[in-house]
Design a protein around this motif. Structure first.
Motif, mmCIF file in Angstrom:
data_model
loop_
_atom_site.group_PDB
_atom_site.id
_atom_site.type_symbol
_atom_site.label_atom_id
_atom_site.label_comp_id
_atom_site.label_asym_id
_atom_site.label_seq_id
_atom_site.Cartn_x
_atom_site.Cartn_y
_atom_site.Cartn_z
ATOM 1 N N GLU A 352 9.723 -36.824 -91.263
ATOM 2 C CA GLU A 352 9.986 -37.185 -89.852
ATOM 3 C C GLU A 352 10.426 -35.952 -89.059
ATOM 4 O OE1 GLU A 352 10.270 -40.479 -88.087
ATOM 5 O OE2 GLU A 352 10.919 -41.871 -89.653
ATOM 6 N N GLU A 353 11.197 -35.101 -89.723
ATOM 7 C CA GLU A 353 11.698 -33.907 -89.032
ATOM 8 C C GLU A 353 10.540 -33.011 -88.564
ATOM 9 O OE1 GLU A 353 14.439 -30.321 -90.446
ATOM 10 O OE2 GLU A 353 15.093 -32.287 -91.198
ATOM 11 N N VAL A 354 9.613 -32.752 -89.492
ATOM 12 C CA VAL A 354 8.444 -31.908 -89.148
ATOM 13 C C VAL A 354 7.588 -32.614 -88.090
ATOM 14 C CG1 VAL A 354 6.409 -30.726 -90.068
ATOM 15 C CG2 VAL A 354 8.398 -31.073 -91.525
ATOM 16 N N SER A 355 7.417 -33.946 -88.297
ATOM 17 C CA SER A 355 6.523 -34.703 -87.407
ATOM 18 C C SER A 355 7.080 -34.777 -85.992
ATOM 19 C CB SER A 355 6.329 -36.129 -87.926
ATOM 20 O OG SER A 355 5.961 -36.107 -89.269
ATOM 21 N N THR A 356 8.387 -34.976 -85.892
ATOM 22 C CA THR A 356 8.994 -35.080 -84.554
ATOM 23 C C THR A 356 8.832 -33.765 -83.801
ATOM 24 O OG1 THR A 356 10.640 -36.478 -85.568
ATOM 25 C CG2 THR A 356 11.111 -35.790 -83.351
ATOM 26 N N LYS A 357 9.029 -32.679 -84.524
ATOM 27 C CA LYS A 357 8.897 -31.355 -83.889
ATOM 28 C C LYS A 357 7.446 -31.160 -83.392
ATOM 29 C CE LYS A 357 9.851 -26.786 -83.411
ATOM 30 N NZ LYS A 357 8.659 -26.426 -82.688
ATOM 31 N N LEU A 358 6.495 -31.561 -84.252
ATOM 32 C CA LEU A 358 5.080 -31.435 -83.897
ATOM 33 C C LEU A 358 4.770 -32.301 -82.675
ATOM 34 C CD1 LEU A 358 2.590 -29.997 -85.043
ATOM 35 C CD2 LEU A 358 2.082 -32.051 -86.372
ATOM 36 N N GLU A 360 6.818 -33.262 -80.366
ATOM 37 C CA GLU A 360 7.394 -32.674 -79.142
ATOM 38 C C GLU A 360 6.519 -31.534 -78.613
ATOM 39 O OE1 GLU A 360 11.373 -31.746 -80.322
ATOM 40 O OE2 GLU A 360 12.004 -33.842 -80.087
ATOM 41 N N ASP A 361 6.005 -30.726 -79.540
ATOM 42 C CA ASP A 361 5.173 -29.580 -79.123
ATOM 43 C C ASP A 361 3.850 -30.043 -78.517
ATOM 44 O OD1 ASP A 361 7.102 -27.960 -80.043
ATOM 45 O OD2 ASP A 361 6.071 -27.343 -81.884
ATOM 46 N N TYR A 370 3.302 -41.306 -81.425
ATOM 47 C CA TYR A 370 3.940 -41.082 -82.710
ATOM 48 C C TYR A 370 3.981 -42.435 -83.388
ATOM 49 C CZ TYR A 370 7.585 -39.383 -85.903
ATOM 50 O OH TYR A 370 8.296 -39.001 -87.009
ATOM 51 N N HIS A 402 2.825 -25.977 -95.067
ATOM 52 C CA HIS A 402 2.975 -25.894 -93.601
ATOM 53 C C HIS A 402 1.654 -26.151 -92.878
ATOM 54 C CE1 HIS A 402 6.954 -24.437 -94.429
ATOM 55 N NE2 HIS A 402 6.434 -23.507 -95.214
#
Ligand code: GAP
Length: 432
Positions: A352-358, A360-361, A370, A402
């Protein structure tokens, strides 16, 4: 068509107006995906028209001076012949049925009322006085807002002929037989452009605009075999036109007009000159000439074009094969309401951490969703149904390499792309 109407409701494209009260006949509301799709379509039209040196835009009011509609011919001429069946009371446009045959609804014979002319304009009252002097119309076409502003625009913008004025806005017609979903409604949006030309050059201008408008529909992804020209013969010309042709689309109920391209002569400017008493002449200072320009009009219904886009994009693939069956909206990516969906494979916090950042970008640049709910297959199907071009899946390998899996809606091919390259990848795909 019924499958499409059901999908539109279930997936938040289009709802019936005032549904909780039983609905209002022929009125529809754009839901969250519908409004994105329609805005994308309108923006594409606006850009295609106004990113040209020779076309500028306006946004005129819906309510206009009532004399506008006297001058334009709509008060006297904008009517359809109407008949009722005396038995079942069904109302028909007399030109749409064969009155020598039984009623198409109830089958009774010789039961029609006399044909009456029914004016299609909606009337309303302006101000506190409810008498005939306060009566105004809801505009039945956006075009007149352009004609009455012709000199305002020409002089303030210092435009030389030929030049055009573009506008997107609501129009209202009290249609006798609305129907076929959003094909014919009483409230709809038009995207119109009036191109003012020197008299004598209207034929070549019309040919040029025909080509431009045909190409625009193809560039939106409509299949070439689904559109055709339908030129108007002398009997079917509107009261203002000396030549006209439609672009028709093959809707599920048959071929129907999507856009009209009309050569309107100087009819409208001449009429407004006469009724307003204002000189509407264009002054050509170089050649020392004064005259009323001729007009080529391109007029497309935003809702009707949207319907064509949806009918064209809607596909049911691998029907009957439970594992592979999917309904998919193959929209041109520029029109898709949602451009990407970020799908973490599981709800685990690392993913979720990686996905949320993606999200947002990417979501800051392209309208995205999402989604963590359900199997990945179901989530792909949900995005296919609303026409999302790319799904981006974040899985456990992502934490090491990554990279993410990008799935193409149409080919369903999946590619592994480094997170650092996703923005560039999308930029390349969304070049429009
Ligand atoms: N200014 C010219 C004009 O209004 P039109 O052929 O009456 O010409 C142009 O309308 C376009 O507007 C049509 O091709 C269609 O796309 C759309 N349109 C007209 N009546 C409509 C209705 N009742 N519901 C939805 N769209 C409509």
């Amino acid at each position: 068509m019924s499958d499409l109407v059901a999908l539109c409701k279930q997936r938040g494209f289009i709802f019936q107006s005032s549904e909780i009260y039983g609905g209002l006949n022929s009125c529809w509301d754009m839901g969250p995906y519908g409004v994105e799709l329609k805005n994308n379509l309108k923006n594409r039209w606006w850009k295609a028209m106004t990113l040209r040196q020779d076309v500028v835009g306006v946004d005129a009011s819906i309510l206009m001076h009532p004399t506008v509609w006297k001058a334009s011919g709509h008060v006297d001429g904008f009517s359809d012949p109407m008949v009722d069946c005396k038995v079942c009371k069904e109302r028909f446009r007399a030109d749409n049925i064969d009155m020598t045959k039984p009623c198409p609804k109830c089958g009774s014979k010789d039961s029609y009322t006399d044909v009456r002319q029914f004016n299609l304009m909606f009337k309303t009252q302006m101000g506190a006085m409810e008498d005939t002097s306060s009566m105004v119309y809801l505009r039945p076409e956006t075009a007149q807002g352009i004609f009455v502003n012709f000199l305002n625009v020409q002089t303030t913008m210092r435009k030389k002929l030929p030049f055009g004025i573009a506008q997107i806005g609501k129009a209202f017609r009290n249609e006798i037989t609305p129907g076929n979903f959003i094909f014919r409604t009483r409230e709809f949006e038009q995207m119109e452009m009036q191109y003012f030309v020197k008299p004598g050059t209207q034929k070549e201008s019309m040919e040029a605009w025909k080509e431009i408008r045909w190409k625009w529909h193809l560039e939106n992804g409509l299949r070439a075999e689904k559109i055709k020209w339908a030129p108007h013969g002398p009997d079917s010309l509107a009261h203002y036109a000396d030549a006209a042709t439609d672009i028709e689309y093959e809707f599920p109920m048959g071929w129907g007009e999507m856009e009209g391209i009309h050569s309107r002569t100087d009819f409208d400017l001449k009429q407004h000159q006469e009724y307003s008493g204002k000189n509407m002449n264009y002054v050509d200072q170089v050649n020392n000439e004064k005259y009323l320009p001729y007009v080529i009009e391109t007029s497309v219904g935003a809702d009707r074009c949207l319907l064509a886009i949806m009918c064209d994009a809607y596909r049911l693939e691998n029907e009957g094969d439970a594992d592979k069956e999917r309904s998919v909206m193959k929209f041109h990516p520029a029109l898709s309401p949602i451009k990407t969906a970020i799908l973490p494979l599981s709800k685990k916090s690392e993913l979720e951490e990686v996905s949320t950042k993606l999200f947002e970008d990417i979501g800051g640049v392209y309208k995205s969703e999402y989604d963590v709910a359900g199997t990945i297959g179901k989530r792909y199907r949900r995005q296919d149904e609303i026409g999302t071009p790319f799904c981006i899946t974040v899985d456990f390998d992502t934490l090491n390499d990554h990279a993410v899996t990008v799935r193409d809606r149409d080919t369903m091919v999946q590619e592994r792309i480094a997170i650092a390259n996703v923005q560039n990848y999308l930029k390349d795909k969304f070049k429009f």
